[in-house]
Design a protein around this motif. Structure first.
Motif: not given
Length: 478
Positions: A405-412
């Motif tokens: 799983a690749v996760a980020d806190d950027g804009p959806p």
């Protein structure tokens, strides 16, 4: 034709005449198998006049390959209770040296006056020949069916019985052939829910006497990503539909190629048009000196041109990846993630990429799996709203599947960007996704028989999960 000569013990002249006009060959043989009587039909059936065979050993006329079986059958019935009967089929020599197939009914007579056993024989040569031809045809069909990847099938008119299906059905549908034979309509369970009404309608058309040509999705174990092309036609007898026959061909690769062409064409037209319009607009202003060249305007032209080059390079990578698709292999997930993370860190040193992928996890995927990981990481970094983007990669396990799983806190990511990937919306001029990156990831996962999921939303960023089958000997697989 010479009429049979019968001792008075066998009945009146009227009875003898009646026996001589019988269609079947009727004889009486004694305990040793010697002919004691033969009716006139013997000449028509086997070519011998009755007088030629009476007094000779009946078993001598039986084909050597059938003789022991016929003799054993005869000995069994004469050793049984009076009145016992049995039937046996065998080859009987004819007067011209050939053989005919006879079905003989042997009776242990209770009439002592016969001094033997009555054997009534029917010529079944034509039936046996037809059966042999049918068996040969079935054998050829079976050989053909066993050596083709296409599903060959035959149902009765109301779809209540499977008359024929080859083993390719199980490979394509993921449902055992035995289950289909037990429940002929179970194949509908392997059809995509959204396609079942169309399939049922096609079944009704076939039963009504109309040929059909249809494509739909099957194989729930692949997430219904397998496409098949089905052609069926009814078989008539006396104007009524008695059987339905057809074939099924896997056209998944063709459907993928068609999707690739549609997506590439629309994306390239959209991106090229937009970027070239920006460049031409800027150049036009400079050409007419309506805008004084500045670092910003030149940078805009350069940036747009570089974007075009990047798009062209991405298009080249996609074409090469899809055109030269290799067989799926065992991929070391940790090694693939390390490679992808190092590539992205080198190009984006400002980004923080955290990896927590456990060693030893393996998946069945294309050798280029690392490209998909690299693309997701790059996409997360490029769309971050901060100068110091943070992205994480972790291991995911679900039963007999494993992935990352690749996760980020950027804009959806906008829903329209990934809904079209999953097939939830049709690909058209408005719904095609805005970039090639996610399509590349989607195709790499799809060709790996994997699954991709998007969990995106305001306040939670993006989490993209890729799941794949484990290798068969993976101790963690179930």
């Amino acid at each position: 034709m010479v009429a049979s000569t019968v001792p008075n013990v066998y009945g009146s002249e009227e009875l003898v005449a009646l026996l001589d006009n019988a269609h079947d060959k009727i004889v009486v043989i004694d305990d040793d198998g010697v002919y004691r009587y033969a009716n006139a039909a013997a000449e028509r059936v086997v070519g011998y006049e009755p007088s030629e065979i009476v007094g000779t050993a009946s078993f001598a006329y039986v084909h050597p390959g059938d003789r022991d079986r016929v003799r054993s059958t005869f000995e069994t019935v004469i050793g049984d209770d009076p009145g016992a009967t049995t039937e046996v089929e065998y080859r009987h020599r004819t007067a011209d040296g050939g053989y005919v197939w006879l079905r003989s009914r042997v009776m242990n007579s209770t009439d002592d006056r016969l001094d033997g056993y009555v054997v009534s024989s029917t010529d079944v040569t034509e039936r046996r020949r037809a059966e042999a031809e049918h068996e040969e045809a079935q054998s050829r069909l079976g050989e053909l069916a066993a050596n083709t990847t296409e599903v060959l099938w035959m149902f009765d008119a109301d779809w209540s019985e499977v008359l024929f299906v080859n083993d390719a059905f199980e490979d394509l549908w993921g449902i055992p052939v035995e289950r289909l034979r037990e429940d002929p309509r179970v194949f509908l369970e392997g059809v995509h829910p959204d396609d079942r009404d169309r399939v049922r309608a096609a079944m009704r058309e076939l039963s009504a006497g109309e040929a059909v040509d249809i494509e739909y999705r099957v194989a729930p174990d692949t997430g219904f990503r397998r496409w098949v092309w089905v052609q069926g036609r009814p078989v008539f007898e006396d104007g009524e539909v008695v059987r339905i026959v057809g074939f099924v061909r896997d056209v998944t690769d063709r459907r993928r190629r068609e999707q690739h062409l549609r997506v590439m064409g629309r994306l390239l037209r959209h991106n090229l048009r937009n970027d070239l319009n920006v460049i031409l607009g800027r150049v036009e202003l400079l050409k007419h000196r309506e805008e004084v060249p500045t670092d910003a305007s030149v940078a805009s032209i350069v940036e747009t041109a570089e974007s075009l080059l990047a798009t062209a390079e991405k298009e080249r990578l996609i074409v090469e990846t899809l055109a030269e698709t290799e067989e799926r292999v065992v991929v070391d997930l940790a090694a693939a993630v390390r490679f992808a993370a190092e590539e992205v860190r080198a190009e984006h040193p400002e980004a923080t990429i955290t990896t927590s992928v456990e060693e030893g996890h393996e998946a069945i995927a294309l050798p280029d799996f690392a490209i998909a990981v690299q693309e997701l990481l790059t996409n997360a970094v490029n769309h971050a709203e901060t100068d110091r983007p943070r992205v994480s990669v972790s291991t995911v396990e679900e039963g007999d599947r494993v992935g990352i799983a690749v996760a980020d806190d950027g804009p959806p990511i906008p829903e329209g960007e990934y809904a079209v990937l999953a097939g939830d919306t049709e690909i058209d001029s408005l719904n095609h996704g805005s970039g090639l990156g996610l399509w590349l990831v989607h195709w790499l996962v799809d060709l790996s028989n994997g699954e991709i999921r998007f969990d995106c939303g305001p306040g939670k960023g993006n989490r993209i999960t890729m799941l794949f089958n484990r290798p068969p000997d993976d101790p963690e697989g179930r």
